[in-house]
Design a protein around this motif. Structure first.
Motif, PDB file in Angstrom:
ATOM      1  N   LEU A   1      48.750  24.222  38.713  1.00  0.00           N
ATOM      2  CA  LEU A   1      48.861  25.037  39.915  1.00  0.00           C
ATOM      3  C   LEU A   1      47.782  24.702  40.940  1.00  0.00           C
ATOM      4  O   LEU A   1      46.672  24.291  40.593  1.00  0.00           O
ATOM      5  N   TYR A   2      48.122  24.909  42.208  1.00  0.00           N
ATOM      6  CA  TYR A   2      47.116  24.853  43.257  1.00  0.00           C
ATOM      7  C   TYR A   2      46.166  26.040  43.115  1.00  0.00           C
ATOM      8  O   TYR A   2      46.526  27.082  42.560  1.00  0.00           O
ATOM      9  N   ASN A   3      44.975  25.864  43.656  1.00  0.00           N
ATOM     10  CA  ASN A   3      43.979  26.932  43.619  1.00  0.00           C
ATOM     11  C   ASN A   3      44.186  27.878  44.796  1.00  0.00           C
ATOM     12  O   ASN A   3      43.842  27.559  45.939  1.00  0.00           O
ATOM     13  N   TYR A   4      44.758  29.013  44.527  1.00  0.00           N
ATOM     14  CA  TYR A   4      44.881  30.059  45.532  1.00  0.00           C
ATOM     15  C   TYR A   4      43.870  31.175  45.295  1.00  0.00           C
ATOM     16  O   TYR A   4      43.345  31.756  46.235  1.00  0.00           O
ATOM     17  N   ALA A   5      43.590  31.463  44.031  1.00  0.00           N
ATOM     18  CA  ALA A   5      42.829  32.660  43.671  1.00  0.00           C
ATOM     19  C   ALA A   5      41.321  32.503  43.841  1.00  0.00           C
ATOM     20  O   ALA A   5      40.618  33.489  44.059  1.00  0.00           O
ATOM     21  N   ASN A   6      40.816  31.286  43.740  1.00  0.00           N
ATOM     22  CA  ASN A   6      39.362  31.091  43.720  1.00  0.00           C
ATOM     23  C   ASN A   6      38.910  30.087  44.765  1.00  0.00           C
ATOM     24  O   ASN A   6      38.089  29.213  44.493  1.00  0.00           O
ATOM     25  N   GLN A   7      39.434  30.227  45.972  1.00  0.00           N
ATOM     26  CA  GLN A   7      39.001  29.371  47.063  1.00  0.00           C
ATOM     27  C   GLN A   7      37.589  29.763  47.505  1.00  0.00           C
ATOM     28  O   GLN A   7      37.170  30.907  47.366  1.00  0.00           O
ATOM     29  N   THR A   8      36.877  28.814  48.068  1.00  0.00           N
ATOM     30  CA  THR A   8      35.525  29.072  48.545  1.00  0.00           C
ATOM     31  C   THR A   8      35.565  29.947  49.800  1.00  0.00           C
ATOM     32  O   THR A   8      36.292  29.649  50.746  1.00  0.00           O
ATOM     33  N   ILE A   9      34.803  31.014  49.780  1.00  0.00           N
ATOM     34  CA  ILE A   9      34.704  31.929  50.912  1.00  0.00           C
ATOM     35  C   ILE A   9      33.236  31.997  51.315  1.00  0.00           C
ATOM     36  O   ILE A   9      32.363  32.225  50.470  1.00  0.00           O
ATOM     37  N   PRO A  10      32.904  31.790  52.584  1.00  0.00           N
ATOM     38  CA  PRO A  10      31.497  31.842  53.000  1.00  0.00           C
ATOM     39  C   PRO A  10      30.869  33.198  52.677  1.00  0.00           C
ATOM     40  O   PRO A  10      31.535  34.236  52.721  1.00  0.00           O
ATOM     41  N   ASN A  11      29.575  33.180  52.371  1.00  0.00           N
ATOM     42  CA  ASN A  11      28.910  34.424  51.975  1.00  0.00           C
ATOM     43  C   ASN A  11      28.765  35.406  53.132  1.00  0.00           C
ATOM     44  O   ASN A  11      28.481  36.580  52.918  1.00  0.00           O
ATOM     45  N   TYR A  12      28.953  34.950  54.373  1.00  0.00           N
ATOM     46  CA  TYR A  12      28.860  35.865  55.512  1.00  0.00           C
ATOM     47  C   TYR A  12      30.186  36.559  55.798  1.00  0.00           C
ATOM     48  O   TYR A  12      30.266  37.407  56.684  1.00  0.00           O
ATOM     49  N   ILE A  13      31.233  36.208  55.058  1.00  0.00           N
ATOM     50  CA  ILE A  13      32.525  36.893  55.174  1.00  0.00           C
ATOM     51  C   ILE A  13      32.552  38.008  54.126  1.00  0.00           C
ATOM     52  O   ILE A  13      32.517  37.749  52.921  1.00  0.00           O
ATOM     53  N   THR A  14      32.597  39.234  54.572  1.00  0.00           N
ATOM     54  CA  THR A  14      32.478  40.372  53.648  1.00  0.00           C
ATOM     55  C   THR A  14      33.740  41.223  53.560  1.00  0.00           C
ATOM     56  O   THR A  14      33.848  42.073  52.686  1.00  0.00           O
ATOM     57  N   LYS A  15      34.684  41.030  54.448  1.00  0.00           N
ATOM     58  CA  LYS A  15      35.896  41.851  54.431  1.00  0.00           C
ATOM     59  C   LYS A  15      36.935  41.245  53.499  1.00  0.00           C
ATOM     60  O   LYS A  15      37.064  40.030  53.379  1.00  0.00           O
ATOM     61  N   ASP A  16      37.696  42.100  52.830  1.00  0.00           N
ATOM     62  CA  ASP A  16      38.788  41.664  51.950  1.00  0.00           C
ATOM     63  C   ASP A  16      39.761  42.825  51.817  1.00  0.00           C
ATOM     64  O   ASP A  16      39.433  43.856  51.229  1.00  0.00           O
ATOM     65  N   ASN A  17      40.947  42.680  52.389  1.00  0.00           N
ATOM     66  CA  ASN A  17      41.917  43.778  52.364  1.00  0.00           C
ATOM     67  C   ASN A  17      43.003  43.583  51.310  1.00  0.00           C
ATOM     68  O   ASN A  17      44.095  44.136  51.437  1.00  0.00           O
ATOM     69  N   SER A  18      42.702  42.801  50.253  1.00  0.00           N
ATOM     70  CA  SER A  18      43.696  42.579  49.195  1.00  0.00           C
ATOM     71  C   SER A  18      44.085  43.869  48.492  1.00  0.00           C
ATOM     72  O   SER A  18      45.202  43.988  47.978  1.00  0.00           O
ATOM     73  N   GLY A  19      43.174  44.824  48.438  1.00  0.00           N
ATOM     74  CA  GLY A  19      43.482  46.104  47.793  1.00  0.00           C
ATOM     75  C   GLY A  19      43.869  45.922  46.337  1.00  0.00           C
ATOM     76  O   GLY A  19      43.200  45.234  45.574  1.00  0.00           O
ATOM     77  N   GLY A  20      44.975  46.537  45.951  1.00  0.00           N
ATOM     78  CA  GLY A  20      45.440  46.452  44.566  1.00  0.00           C
ATOM     79  C   GLY A  20      46.322  45.259  44.287  1.00  0.00           C
ATOM     80  O   GLY A  20      47.017  45.227  43.267  1.00  0.00           O
ATOM     81  N   ASN A  21      46.303  44.259  45.164  1.00  0.00           N
ATOM     82  CA  ASN A  21      47.144  43.079  44.992  1.00  0.00           C
ATOM     83  C   ASN A  21      46.307  41.813  45.156  1.00  0.00           C
ATOM     84  O   ASN A  21      46.483  41.043  46.099  1.00  0.00           O
ATOM     85  N   PRO A  22      45.374  41.564  44.238  1.00  0.00           N
ATOM     86  CA  PRO A  22      44.534  40.374  44.343  1.00  0.00           C
ATOM     87  C   PRO A  22      45.355  39.100  44.200  1.00  0.00           C
ATOM     88  O   PRO A  22      46.383  39.072  43.517  1.00  0.00           O
ATOM     89  N   ILE A  23      44.901  38.047  44.855  1.00  0.00           N
ATOM     90  CA  ILE A  23      45.613  36.769  44.814  1.00  0.00           C
ATOM     91  C   ILE A  23      45.517  36.164  43.421  1.00  0.00           C
ATOM     92  O   ILE A  23      44.444  36.102  42.820  1.00  0.00           O
TER      93      ILE A  23
END
Length: 394
Positions: free
Chosen positions: A47-69
């Motif tokens: 599989l391609y990597n969708y769940a653990n992509q690199t996110i910069p440490n200055y990005i703090t918002k995440d609206n995935s809620g109860g549906n994580p990738i």
């Protein structure tokens, strides 16, 4: 009698019934239809990597809620996103209006659906996972991304499973997809059951859309080298740093809405580093109706400003819900002179200082500097990464 029972059992278990010899074992491929349809483009074992992509440490918002990738869920979402079977006449997919080559938007002002064209310009789908505003569509009518994903499918004009105007309803789509071999295998693989429901479709599509991220821009390279956005970025030109300062700094107005000093205040609605829309924003002064008459003051959402244009400055389609803005210079010019139109009861308060439409009195060097800065928000990977590409053969 016992031998017949044993033969039946080994057939169910996937053995050849032509011989009692164990060398005749034939493994069952649970992904036969997936492989036949997509070849190597969708490989459940790689599989391609969708769940653990690199996110910069200055990005703090995440609206995935109860549906994580998840890798599985986003893979199914990718197939659904590009599948024209989701439209009533098999001609339109989500990707028809949200094209990877254009930052998942459309170069047409109004996108083509199964019954005419869309009522608003197709919004770019960049970094929706990191949006400060968690409601979706220009007028925020969807309470979250999961709800949004199937609303175009149930729209008469867009994908045609509306249950109105002679359309079949959404249950007909579920029946249609349930008869497709690769969906039997994909839903079994992701959810442990072949059963297809709207909720499962929503979860998978939302995971795929949230996986579409863009953090390889010149802005990100500079932001990683400093403590905050206010500091000069060492990789920026003087003009780009000037544009950044103008973007971030609020303007100072006189009593009649004329800017006398300060910046342009863009960050008041599009705060760095996500550059998404502030959920408390009002209308931005554009109140027209696409392909219609009258006014519409209820559009208060906008996509992230990331990847407004490609690296060469080519716009990823027209801007605003009516597609009335064709380039960055026109976009900045719109905010430079705000006229309070009759009937616009929802104009953002930041655009009407002291009750007057703002007059920024922009100079050419200021406009060019802000354009230079906005171009630093564009990356490259989002346009070419195969994990976001069409898995169906051409």
């Amino acid at each position: 009698m016992m031998k017949r029972i044993w033969v039946a059992m080994i057939v169910v278990l996937g053995y050849s019934c032509g011989s009692d010899d164990s060398s005749d074992y034939v493994p069952v491929n649970p992904y036969a239809n997936i492989s036949a349809t997509f070849g190597s483009a969708v490989n459940p074992d790689n599989l391609y990597n969708y769940a653990n992509q690199t996110i910069p440490n200055y990005i703090t918002k995440d609206n995935s809620g109860g549906n994580p990738i998840t890798d599985k869920g986003a893979t199914l979402g990718r197939v659904l996103f590009y599948d024209k079977n989701l439209s009533s006449n098999n001609t339109i997919s989500c990707s028809s209006c949200h094209q990877q080559a254009n930052a998942f938007s459309d170069t047409q002002v109004a996108s083509t659906g199964v019954n005419g064209t869309t009522g608003r310009h197709s919004m770019r789908l960049i970094n929706t996972r990191f949006a400060n505003e968690t409601r979706f569509f220009w007028n925020e009518r969807a309470v979250n991304l999961e709800t949004q994903t199937t609303m175009p499918i149930k729209d008469h004009g867009e994908m045609g499973f509306s249950g109105t105007n002679g359309d079949a309803d959404f249950s007909a789509l579920l029946t249609k997809l349930s008869a497709i071999g690769y969906y039997k295998e994909l839903f079994q693989w992701v959810y442990g059951s072949e059963e297809i429901t709207e909720a499962k479709i929503q979860l998978a599509l939302a995971q795929f859309v949230r996986s579409i991220q863009s953090f390889d821009s010149k802005y990100d390279m500079g932001r990683a080298q400093v403590a905050n956005d206010a500091q000069p970025f060492p990789n920026f030109t003087n003009q780009e740093n000037q544009g950044k300062n103008l973007f971030l700094a609020p303007p100072v107005f006189d009593g009649t809405g004329n800017r006398t000093s300060g910046g342009l205040g863009c960050a008041g609605c599009h705060a760095a580093p996500e550059f998404d829309i502030n959920p408390n924003s009002g209308n931005n002064g554009i109140i027209g109706v696409l392909n219609g008459t009258g006014i519409d003051v209820g559009n208060t959402r906008a996509p992230s400003l990331r990847d407004l244009v490609k690296l060469d400055g080519t716009p990823n389609g027209p801007m605003m819900h009516t597609g009335v803005i064709a380039n960055l210079q026109a976009a900045i010019g719109h905010y430079g002179t705000i006229n309070i139109a009759p009937g616009n009861t929802n104009l953002d308060v930041k655009l009407r200082p002291n009750g007057f439409g703002q007059q920024l009195h922009l100079t050419a060097p200021e406009v060019n500097a802000v354009i230079a800065f906005l171009r630093t928000l564009s990356g490259t990977n989002v346009y070419t990464d195969p994990k976001w590409s069409n898995p169906f053969p051409n």
